[in-house]
Design an enzyme around this catalytic site. Structure first.
Site, PDB file in Angstrom:
ATOM      1  N   LYS A  22      10.985   1.636 -21.137  1.00  0.00           N
ATOM      2  CA  LYS A  22       9.594   2.120 -21.075  1.00  0.00           C
ATOM      3  C   LYS A  22       9.557   3.491 -20.417  1.00  0.00           C
ATOM      4  CE  LYS A  22       6.828   0.672 -17.622  1.00  0.00           C
ATOM      5  NZ  LYS A  22       6.231   1.750 -16.820  1.00  0.00           N
ATOM      6  N   ASN A  23      10.247   3.632 -19.275  1.00  0.00           N
ATOM      7  CA  ASN A  23      10.110   4.875 -18.501  1.00  0.00           C
ATOM      8  C   ASN A  23      10.903   6.033 -19.073  1.00  0.00           C
ATOM      9  OD1 ASN A  23       8.337   3.524 -16.938  1.00  0.00           O
ATOM     10  ND2 ASN A  23       9.716   3.210 -15.208  1.00  0.00           N
ATOM     11  N   ARG A  94      -0.602   6.416 -15.378  1.00  0.00           N
ATOM     12  CA  ARG A  94      -0.214   7.614 -14.629  1.00  0.00           C
ATOM     13  C   ARG A  94       0.738   8.484 -15.434  1.00  0.00           C
ATOM     14  NH1 ARG A  94       0.540   9.932  -9.707  1.00  0.00           N
ATOM     15  NH2 ARG A  94       2.514  11.006  -9.401  1.00  0.00           N
ATOM     16  N   CYS A 118      -3.335   3.918  -7.943  1.00  0.00           N
ATOM     17  CA  CYS A 118      -3.172   2.641  -8.642  1.00  0.00           C
ATOM     18  C   CYS A 118      -2.840   1.611  -7.563  1.00  0.00           C
ATOM     19  CB  CYS A 118      -2.072   2.741  -9.699  1.00  0.00           C
ATOM     20  SG  CYS A 118      -0.448   2.795  -8.991  1.00  0.00           S
ATOM     21  N   ARG A 123      -0.317   7.926  -5.144  1.00  0.00           N
ATOM     22  CA  ARG A 123       0.432   8.586  -6.216  1.00  0.00           C
ATOM     23  C   ARG A 123      -0.134   9.975  -6.541  1.00  0.00           C
ATOM     24  NH1 ARG A 123       2.209   4.214 -10.562  1.00  0.00           N
ATOM     25  NH2 ARG A 123       3.992   5.624 -10.704  1.00  0.00           N
ATOM     26  N   PRO A 124      -0.114  10.872  -5.536  1.00  0.00           N
ATOM     27  CA  PRO A 124      -0.612  12.237  -5.760  1.00  0.00           C
ATOM     28  C   PRO A 124       0.288  13.022  -6.714  1.00  0.00           C
ATOM     29  CG  PRO A 124       0.436  12.051  -3.618  1.00  0.00           C
ATOM     30  CD  PRO A 124       0.422  10.673  -4.200  1.00  0.00           C
ATOM     31  N   MET A 125      -0.083  14.278  -6.977  1.00  0.00           N
ATOM     32  CA  MET A 125       0.706  15.104  -7.903  1.00  0.00           C
ATOM     33  C   MET A 125       1.138  16.422  -7.278  1.00  0.00           C
ATOM     34  SD  MET A 125      -0.680  14.558 -11.735  1.00  0.00           S
ATOM     35  CE  MET A 125       0.489  15.787 -12.238  1.00  0.00           C
ATOM     36  N   ASP A 126       1.140  16.492  -5.955  1.00  0.00           N
ATOM     37  CA  ASP A 126       1.439  17.766  -5.281  1.00  0.00           C
ATOM     38  C   ASP A 126       2.828  18.299  -5.628  1.00  0.00           C
ATOM     39  OD1 ASP A 126       2.128  15.364  -3.644  1.00  0.00           O
ATOM     40  OD2 ASP A 126       3.171  16.879  -2.468  1.00  0.00           O
ATOM     41  N   ASP A 308      11.534  -0.435  -8.646  1.00  0.00           N
ATOM     42  CA  ASP A 308      10.939  -1.244  -9.725  1.00  0.00           C
ATOM     43  C   ASP A 308      11.575  -2.624  -9.835  1.00  0.00           C
ATOM     44  OD1 ASP A 308      10.363   1.550 -12.012  1.00  0.00           O
ATOM     45  OD2 ASP A 308       9.350   0.876 -10.193  1.00  0.00           O
ATOM     46  N   ILE A 330       9.749   3.836  -1.290  1.00  0.00           N
ATOM     47  CA  ILE A 330       9.263   4.766  -2.313  1.00  0.00           C
ATOM     48  C   ILE A 330       7.737   4.750  -2.411  1.00  0.00           C
ATOM     49  CG2 ILE A 330       9.371   5.381  -4.765  1.00  0.00           C
ATOM     50  CD1 ILE A 330      12.047   5.777  -3.383  1.00  0.00           C
ATOM     51  N   ARG A 400       2.236  -4.286 -20.121  1.00  0.00           N
ATOM     52  CA  ARG A 400       2.485  -2.845 -20.069  1.00  0.00           C
ATOM     53  C   ARG A 400       3.978  -2.556 -20.100  1.00  0.00           C
ATOM     54  NH1 ARG A 400      -0.524   0.340 -15.472  1.00  0.00           N
ATOM     55  NH2 ARG A 400       0.723   1.889 -16.568  1.00  0.00           N
TER      56      ARG A 400
HETATM   57  C1  EPZ Z   1       8.290   6.789 -12.005  1.00  0.00           C
HETATM   58  O1  EPZ Z   1       6.991   6.996 -11.478  1.00  0.00           O
HETATM   59  C2  EPZ Z   1       8.223   5.465 -12.758  1.00  0.00           C
HETATM   60  N1  EPZ Z   1       7.241   5.559 -13.842  1.00  0.00           N
HETATM   61  C3  EPZ Z   1       7.831   4.340 -11.790  1.00  0.00           C
HETATM   62  O2  EPZ Z   1       7.859   3.114 -12.514  1.00  0.00           O
HETATM   63  C4  EPZ Z   1       8.872   4.285 -10.680  1.00  0.00           C
HETATM   64  O3  EPZ Z   1       8.502   3.291  -9.752  1.00  0.00           O
HETATM   65  C5  EPZ Z   1       8.959   5.653  -9.981  1.00  0.00           C
HETATM   66  O4  EPZ Z   1       9.261   6.682 -10.961  1.00  0.00           O
HETATM   67  C6  EPZ Z   1      10.031   5.689  -8.909  1.00  0.00           C
HETATM   68  O5  EPZ Z   1      11.264   5.387  -9.460  1.00  0.00           O
HETATM   69  C7  EPZ Z   1       7.581   6.203 -14.984  1.00  0.00           C
HETATM   70  O6  EPZ Z   1       8.687   6.710 -15.124  1.00  0.00           O
HETATM   71  C8  EPZ Z   1       6.541   6.261 -16.050  1.00  0.00           C
HETATM   72  P1  EPZ Z   1       7.724   9.439  -8.410  1.00  0.00           P
HETATM   73  P2  EPZ Z   1       6.609   8.440 -10.829  1.00  0.00           P
HETATM   74  O7  EPZ Z   1       7.046  10.699  -8.775  1.00  0.00           O
HETATM   75  O8  EPZ Z   1       7.285   9.516 -11.576  1.00  0.00           O
HETATM   76  C9  EPZ Z   1       5.248  10.165  -4.409  1.00  0.00           C
HETATM   77  C10 EPZ Z   1       7.060   1.064 -13.284  1.00  0.00           C
HETATM   78  O9  EPZ Z   1       6.908   0.001 -12.684  1.00  0.00           O
HETATM   79  N2  EPZ Z   1       4.809  11.408  -5.075  1.00  0.00           N
HETATM   80  O10 EPZ Z   1       9.221   9.403  -8.288  1.00  0.00           O
HETATM   81  O11 EPZ Z   1       5.151   8.481 -10.661  1.00  0.00           O
HETATM   82  C11 EPZ Z   1       4.643   8.947  -5.091  1.00  0.00           C
HETATM   83  O12 EPZ Z   1       3.351   8.703  -4.586  1.00  0.00           O
HETATM   84  C12 EPZ Z   1       6.632   2.375 -12.646  1.00  0.00           C
HETATM   85  O13 EPZ Z   1       7.612   1.189 -14.416  1.00  0.00           O
HETATM   86  C13 EPZ Z   1       4.077  12.343  -4.341  1.00  0.00           C
HETATM   87  O14 EPZ Z   1       3.787  12.136  -3.161  1.00  0.00           O
HETATM   88  O15 EPZ Z   1       7.314   8.286  -9.399  1.00  0.00           O
HETATM   89  C14 EPZ Z   1       5.610   7.855  -4.747  1.00  0.00           C
HETATM   90  O16 EPZ Z   1       5.318   7.362  -3.448  1.00  0.00           O
HETATM   91  C15 EPZ Z   1       5.901   2.140 -11.334  1.00  0.00           C
HETATM   92  N3  EPZ Z   1       3.663  13.492  -4.963  1.00  0.00           N
HETATM   93  C16 EPZ Z   1       6.959   8.587  -4.719  1.00  0.00           C
HETATM   94  O17 EPZ Z   1       6.652   9.985  -4.578  1.00  0.00           O
HETATM   95  C17 EPZ Z   1       3.972  13.753  -6.283  1.00  0.00           C
HETATM   96  O18 EPZ Z   1       3.598  14.836  -6.789  1.00  0.00           O
HETATM   97  C18 EPZ Z   1       7.782   8.388  -5.991  1.00  0.00           C
HETATM   98  O19 EPZ Z   1       7.031   8.895  -7.056  1.00  0.00           O
HETATM   99  C19 EPZ Z   1       4.724  12.796  -7.003  1.00  0.00           C
HETATM  100  C20 EPZ Z   1       5.141  11.628  -6.373  1.00  0.00           C
END
Ligand code: EPZ
Length: 421
Positions: A22-23, A94, A118, A123-126, A308, A330, A400
């Site tokens: 999926k990811n 997301r 969620c 899950r910010p985007m900074d 995950d 995480i 999902r």
């Molecule tokens: C991906 O999410 C996966 N989703 C998630 O899987 C997975 O848990 C995650 O990576 C970690 O491995 C997809 O690939 C579609 P991150 P992503 O950016 O990219 C923080 C599932 O169950 N963060 O590595 O959103 C964030 O809040 C899903 O399949 C910021 O603070 O994960 C989190 O605490 C759930 N600012 C941490 O970093 C940002 O700009 C990891 O997030 C981005 C992230």
């Protein structure tokens, strides 16, 4: 909302086919926006998240045709009709934010709704924003939307992520393929899904090195051409189903399973007393002897233990011999499965990002609530070995990320059925 009823029914035996990831698919699909030529994905998983991404890409003007019962996605974004990713779609998933990088690269602008929080965290985007600004994007937040533009196109740059974010790495890698000059991305995420994305982009003509390491170098090119690419095996579905025989007993072969996708996870299974053997078709998993042993887990970015799989591992630890400490590093709120497991008789103490699980002999079936994708499946795993009946409600979360759960587990001898409501 559908429910799934699971009744403890002894050891499980047989084979389970593992689907495409999926990811990986959710980042491969937006890559079609980078080229005006067709991109075809094979081995695609049949999941509602894939349907949501298809809907989003169509809303931007791409053509997405699902074939062979959803396992082939033929996509083409000859022209981009709009660069606005609407809140109504983005709020559902997301990963919709992964159109930001490709739209900026191809159209030099994008308007993408912030996904909003969620169940598992804010899950910010900074990290995405700072990185894309390093490539010359101007991004501002207005009425819940990110308004991004890059007049004259993106420019290659050297940038270090403050945290190895998977999504930010994917957005930057895709954006940098069409930027002018070279991008060096440091502290990049190393997940296999990113490696798979780079393999696909390379087939499209991108010049990228270092995937799977913390430094990825991208040499921008003028355009990318079409390609056909098979989606990599889903390591999270794989790990999830490896836990079925671990929890219930029996022996299960997971077709398409690869140890290299889950080394940290397999080390923990070995320590817990679960045998994992490579076969020519995939992986064979069985409980070595007697009760599973408690093991401690800390979730980390790849190649560490995957966040995950934390909820699923907790389900295994509920009936392990001893006490297991699980640390979730995480996400800030990823223990919502714990209170539901406690309704089934589990003994768990949650303190912030740490859950301490005292193993009990056996869980008892109960009605429980699914709160997020991975929590849902951990409740089903617990129900497989529990005494009596477990009813998991709100299984739309499950759909999902897991295709045909009842079919796959039912084929192993599990007593599991979906109740439509
Ligand atoms: C991906 O999410 C996966 N989703 C998630 O899987 C997975 O848990 C995650 O990576 C970690 O491995 C997809 O690939 C579609 P991150 P992503 O950016 O990219 C923080 C599932 O169950 N963060 O590595 O959103 C964030 O809040 C899903 O399949 C910021 O603070 O994960 C989190 O605490 C759930 N600012 C941490 O970093 C940002 O700009 C990891 O997030 C981005 C992230």
């Amino acid at each position: 909302m559908d429910s799934i009823i699971v009744t403890g029914n002894g050891p499980l035996n047989g084979t389970i086919p593992i689907a495409g990831a999926k990811n990986a698919c959710l980042t491969l699909m937006p890559a079609t926006l980078l080229s005006d030529e067709p991109l075809t994905l094979t081995n695609a998983p049949r999941l509602s998240d894939i349907k949501t991404m298809s809907e989003l890409l169509r809303s931007l003007g791409a053509e997405v045709t699902s074939m062979q019962d959803g396992q082939v996605l033929a996509m083409s974004s000859h022209t981009i009709a709009t660069t606005k990713a609407d809140y109504e779609i983005v709020r559902k998933m997301r990963a919709s934010n992964l159109v930001l990088g490709p739209l900026l690269a191809r159209e030099h602008e994008a308007v993408v709704s912030l996904p909003g929080g969620c169940a598992i965290g804010a899950r910010p985007m900074d990290i995405h924003i700072t990185a894309l600004e390093a490539l010359g994007a101007e991004i501002e937040l207005k009425d819940g939307y990110l308004h991004a533009k890059a007049p004259g196109g993106l420019k290659g740059a050297t940038h270090e992520l403050r945290f190895a974010s998977v999504g930010a790495t994917e957005n930057v890698v895709m954006a940098a393929t069409l930027a002018k000059g070279t991008t060096v991305l440091k502290n990049a995420a190393r997940e296999p899904e990113i490696v798979d994305l780079v393999h696909c982009l390379r087939k499209m003509g991108a010049q990228i090195e270092g995937e799977g390491t913390s430094t990825i170098t991208i040499q921008g090119v003028d355009r990318l051409h079409g390609a056909t690419h098979p989606v990599v095996t889903d390591r999270i579905e794989l790990g999830t189903y490896m836990l079925a025989p671990a929890i219930c007993g029996g022996e299960v072969e997971l077709l398409g399973g690869r140890i290299d996708l889950l080394e940290a996870f397999c080390e923990k299974l070995d320590a817990a007393g679960i045998s994992v053997e490579e076969t020519e078709k995939g992986l064979k998993v069985a409980r070595k002897n007697g009760r599973v042993k408690a093991v401690d887990v800390v979730t980390e970015p790849f190649p560490g233990f995957p966040t995950d799989l934390q909820a699923q591992m907790m389900a295994l630890m509920c009936t392990a011999e001893g006490t297991a400490v699980l640390e979730e590093k995480i996400f800030e709120n990823r223990f919502m499965h714990a209170p539901e497991l406690m309704r089934m008789g589990a003994s768990i103490e949650v303190q912030g990002g740490t859950a301490t699980v005292h193993g009990v002999e056996r869980l008892k079936g109960a009605p429980v609530m699914a709160t997020d994708l991975r929590a849902s499946i951990s409740l089903i795993l617990a129900g497989l070995a529990a005494e009596g009946e477990t009813i998991v409600n709100r299984v739309y979360h499950l759909d999902r990320g897991y295709e045909r759960v009842e079919e796959k587990l039912g084929a192993l001898g599990a007593k599991i059925e979906r109740v439509k409501s």
